[in-house]
Scaffold this active site. Structure first.
Site, mmCIF file in Angstrom:
data_model
loop_
_atom_site.group_PDB
_atom_site.id
_atom_site.type_symbol
_atom_site.label_atom_id
_atom_site.label_comp_id
_atom_site.label_asym_id
_atom_site.label_seq_id
_atom_site.Cartn_x
_atom_site.Cartn_y
_atom_site.Cartn_z
ATOM 1 N N TRP A 130 0.710 -1.261 0.076
ATOM 2 C CA TRP A 130 -0.043 -0.150 -0.078
ATOM 3 C C TRP A 130 1.022 1.252 0.168
ATOM 4 O O TRP A 130 0.454 2.216 0.312
ATOM 5 C CB TRP A 130 -1.024 -0.096 1.251
ATOM 6 C CG TRP A 130 -1.779 -1.246 1.246
ATOM 7 C CD1 TRP A 130 -3.088 -1.448 0.566
ATOM 8 C CD2 TRP A 130 -1.423 -2.504 1.918
ATOM 9 N NE1 TRP A 130 -3.402 -2.664 0.846
ATOM 10 C CE2 TRP A 130 -2.456 -3.179 1.618
ATOM 11 C CE3 TRP A 130 -0.440 -2.921 2.669
ATOM 12 C CZ2 TRP A 130 -2.499 -4.801 2.384
ATOM 13 C CZ3 TRP A 130 -0.120 -4.023 3.340
ATOM 14 C CH2 TRP A 130 -1.211 -5.177 2.912
ATOM 15 N N ASP A 131 2.016 1.140 -0.169
ATOM 16 C CA ASP A 131 3.071 2.368 -0.197
ATOM 17 C C ASP A 131 2.921 2.865 1.200
ATOM 18 O O ASP A 131 3.041 4.251 1.231
ATOM 19 C CB ASP A 131 2.469 3.471 -1.335
ATOM 20 C CG ASP A 131 3.619 4.309 -1.378
ATOM 21 O OD1 ASP A 131 4.598 4.192 -1.205
ATOM 22 O OD2 ASP A 131 3.254 5.655 -1.887
ATOM 23 N N MET A 132 3.025 2.009 2.198
ATOM 24 C CA MET A 132 2.917 2.733 3.763
ATOM 25 C C MET A 132 4.571 2.926 4.015
ATOM 26 O O MET A 132 4.840 2.399 5.254
ATOM 27 C CB MET A 132 2.267 1.944 4.574
ATOM 28 C CG MET A 132 0.788 1.956 4.315
ATOM 29 S SD MET A 132 0.006 3.440 4.722
ATOM 30 C CE MET A 132 -1.656 3.390 3.791
ATOM 31 N N LYS A 138 2.602 6.379 8.296
ATOM 32 C CA LYS A 138 1.412 6.800 7.306
ATOM 33 C C LYS A 138 -0.068 6.092 7.927
ATOM 34 O O LYS A 138 -1.065 6.906 7.545
ATOM 35 C CB LYS A 138 1.515 6.301 5.825
ATOM 36 C CG LYS A 138 2.740 7.261 5.204
ATOM 37 C CD LYS A 138 2.827 6.684 3.875
ATOM 38 C CE LYS A 138 3.591 7.380 2.786
ATOM 39 N NZ LYS A 138 3.710 7.068 1.452
#
Length: 781
Positions: free
Chosen positions: A459-461, A488
């Site tokens: 999730w691009d965290m 995030k």
């Protein structure tokens, strides 16, 4: 004529609500829109037939809408408005003589009487009363206050920075963003006034990439400020007057493949072994967007040719792939134990053939490589032999590091391996270090501990924020060296920075499954005791200007794959909440090391992602610049990904406000004391409306000993001051451009305390660009 037009209008509304409501109901959503559509259609038929029953039927629609709306969202004005606006306005129209008279009757004497509208008038009156009450009801904020007790009598601020100076991005190596100055305090902050304004001359160009941003926090040493600009100019100005002292342009050029064109700061260094006054005894190190690190003389801006290759270190050395524009450093490096330690940003989701995310330490005076730590090959920390390269595509660190020289550790916030949404084929090392906080030995680069914040991140965290260090006083009076790590997803990690052990509990909770066949998900994900993560979005949380775009958002929510946080990416489209914008981002949080409290700006904005099979990926358009939104190509991977914020038909967020808050929390107990909506839509709408909805933002806060927190960041162009204890806004100043930087403060020679804010805008959030550096102070006595 009026009644016929009204009948047609009601019929059109009924058809629209009926069609959308049927679709929503079939998707498992609310039945209200279908029922309301039937009510509008029935009213339309009765109006066409000139039957007074139209008024009664519409009264039922109004009272039904009111009961449903209050049941769903309570007395939240910004939620009630879209649900009832059209219904109430049309109800008031139905009370006019142009509608009531044609529905009335004619007496035997020929007089024409209007139809009775008492039931409709009563329910409209009730609805208006509820609306008025809701305007004065705060149903979204958490009211409370932080303790004002001074827990630590002599707090460890980190480093030997004089009280009136600001030597590093977060003031000291600890990154607390806390100043011991107290001339400006909660009693007088509302008297702040502008004392000087400087314009750098570096403005956004038409050919720049979308995310051209001005995020710098200046440094203050002696009576000089040091800063950089989006195109990587280094500048020194007089801290008292704002007059330019020198400017250096590295000629970094433009490249459409860069996703970011920014500079968050420079790094200051004093060579204690050099003769006082010698050339380059004081230095400023400048990272550039074409992957260089340049050493400059802090007194005049001239290049220090004794460093590296004639003053310039090429950061692309030993990269496995090196396409121009794919790798650069957007954040200032840190200096510790004679070493300058730097990471770098790697373009997200461009290609699997990407540069390494290696962290490197160079001799601060010579530029010689001392060690390298590559999260894809973590045990090889000695400089690589000739001919070898770092591992491709390993998790990188694009944000700011913190340092504890006494412990000999540097703390690294790590990102994810790209492609962010595809986890196939990741190595064991990548699975361990991706999206984590890592403590590295300053002298050897060996990792001492790691705390992962997301398992198998899809999730691009990234961990986006500088970890904040402080000595945390426990209930028994003992002091523990602590680290505060914002994420995030909204979790705040409070760890023992010696070993990474949690000081506030971390638990593993079940997470959704259902990844694409080639991939997998982690069955659990970590959750911290102190967390600002949002609750799961439901249909009632959808929003719009009217009931129609709200209905569309509810339909879209049901069409997306969404089982709560950590729902995996999918071919049909997934709702990602919090979005990759993050609850917290690189702005981090500010910590008061005396009171053991933190101040931050949690943001809530949902995104969507959709995987696109390689055969269906549209070609990149000629001249298209790098962006993290839209279609990301993921060259070499089986899927591209399309990402963006979750917006409705009118291009406003589908989720209801507030989208942004200011919040305070106790770091010893993990208790959130307050959470208050922050910012207005003044610069988000065609009309400058000062409605305080609580808007998104990106940037960081600062705290002073005077009990004041300063923050720009929000997408309206203001710098604001808050009471740290309560979160109450105390002062604001209109900025000439977006304030997506972190403010800082210092004292000048005559004793005045200045607050400085950079206003230059942010391409991704669409705030006004500019090139301003503005200083504020109290009036002279």
């Amino acid at each position: 004529m009026a009644i016929m037009i009204t009948a047609i209008l009601f019929a059109l509304i009924g058809i629209a609500l009926g069609a959308g409501g049927t679709q929503l109901l079939m998707l498992g959503g609310s039945a209200y829109y279908l029922l309301a559509g039937i009510g509008f259609l029935a009213t339309a038929v009765l109006l066409y037939m000139r039957q007074s029953a139209a008024l009664l039927v519409y009264a039922i629609v109004v009272i039904g809408s009111l009961i449903w709306a209050v049941w769903e969202v309570g007395l939240d004005w910004w939620q009630l408005g879209p649900r009832g606006g059209v219904v109430i306005v049309l109800g008031l129209w139905m009370l006019t003589p142009w509608i009531r008279k044609p529905l009335g009757f004619q007496s035997p004497t020929g007089a024409r009487y209007s139809a009775s509208a008492t039931p409709l008038a009563v329910v409209l009156g009730i609805s208006v009363l509820v609306a008025v009450i809701s305007m004065f009801t705060n149903s979204t904020d958490l009211e409370g206050q932080l303790s004002e007790e001074q827990v630590a009598a002599a707090p460890n601020l980190g480093g030997n920075v004089p009280p009136g100076e600001w030597h590093q991005y977060g003031r000291t190596p600890f990154g607390q963003r806390y100043s011991p100055l107290d001339q400006v305090n909660v009693e007088n902050v509302d008297e702040l006034e502008e004392v000087w304004r400087y314009q750098t001359g570096d403005v956004k160009l038409p050919e720049d990439v979308g995310e051209t941003t001005y995020q710098v926090t200046p440094l203050k040493v002696g009576n000089s400020l040091y800063l950089c600009t989006p195109h990587n100019w280094a500048i020194s100005v007089n801290a008292t007057t704002g007059e330019e002292q020198w400017k250096f342009d590295p000629n970094a050029g433009l490249n459409p493949d860069r996703q970011h064109q920014t500079c968050r700061g420079v790094t200051y260094y004093v060579d204690t072994a050099a003769q006082p006054g010698a050339a380059c005894a004081q230095r400023v190190y400048l990272p550039t967007s074409d992957a260089r690190l340049i050493a400059l003389d802090a007194t005049n801006g001239e290049v220090c040719t004794s460093f590296a290759d004639q003053g310039t270190l090429q950061l692309e050395a030993k990269m496995p792939y090196n396409p121009a524009g794919y790798y650069y450093s957007t954040s200032p490096p840190v200096i510790a134990a004679g070493k300058i330690i730097i990471g770098g940003a790697v373009n997200d989701n461009y290609s699997i053939r990407s540069p390494s995310g290696v962290i490197r330490a160079f001799d601060v005076n010579t530029g010689e490589l001392v060690w390298n730590w590559d999260s894809g090959n973590p045990t090889q920390t000695e400089p690589l032999p000739e001919g070898e390269t770092y591992s491709a595509n390993s998790p990188n660190s694009w944000s700011i590091f913190s340092v504890d020289e006494d412990l000999g550790l540097v703390y690294i916030p790590l990102g994810n391996q790209v492609p962010d949404q595809l986890g196939m084929g990741r190595s064991e090392a990548v699975e361990k270090y991706s999206s984590s906080i890592v403590a590295l030995d300053i002298n050897t680069g060996a990792d001492r501990w790691v705390q992962q914040t997301v398992h198998h991140d899809l999730w691009d965290m990234d961990v986006p924020a500088q970890p904040v260090l402080l000595d945390l006083t426990q209930d028994d009076g003992t002091s523990v060296p602590a680290l505060v790590g914002p994420t995030k997803q909204g979790d705040i990690y409070v760890l023992d920075r010696r070993n990474g052990n949690p000081l506030l509990p971390i638990t593993e909770q079940p997470a959704p499954g259902g990844a694409i066949p080639e991939d997998f998900t982690s069955p659990t994900q970590p959750v911290t005791a102190l967390t600002f993560r949002p609750e799961r979005l439901e249909g009632r949380d959808m929003w719009g200007v009217t009931m129609f775009d709200q209905m569309v958002c509810r339909i879209r929510l049901k069409q997306l794959k969404y089982d709560g946080m950590y729902t995996p990416p999918s071919l049909e489209g997934t709702l990602v909440y919090p979005g990759n914008f993050g609850t917290f981002n690189w702005g981090s949080v500010a910590v008061d090391p005396e009171r053991m409290v933190m101040f931050g700006m949690p943001t809530y904005l949902a995104f969507t992602s959709r995987l696109i099979p390689r055969a269906e990926v549209p070609a990149r358009e000629e001249g298209q610049t790098g962006s993290e939104q839209g279609v990301n190509q993921n060259e070499g991977a089986p899927y591209a990904v399309e990402m963006g914020p979750f917006l409705g038909p009118l291009q406003i967020p589908c989720q209801a406000p507030p989208w942004g808050y200011v919040a305070g929390a106790d770091l010893r107990t993990g208790e959130i004391a307050y959470k208050q909506k922050n910012g207005t839509v003044y610069d988000m709408t065609p009309l400058p409306l000062p409605f305080k909805l609580g808007v998104p933002g990106i940037g960081g806060p600062m705290i002073t000993k005077g009990g004041v927190a300063f923050l720009g960041a929000a997408v309206d162009n203001y710098l604001r001051a808050y009471n740290l204890t309560t979160g109450e806004q105390l002062w604001e100043s209109r900025l000439p451009a977006g304030g997506q930087a972190t403010p800082m403060t210092y004292a000048v020679e005559d004793g005045r305390q200045f607050v400085v804010m950079v206003a230059g805008g942010h391409g991704s959030v669409g705030t006004k660009p500019g090139d301003y550096v503005i200083a504020y102070s109290l009036p002279r006595q």
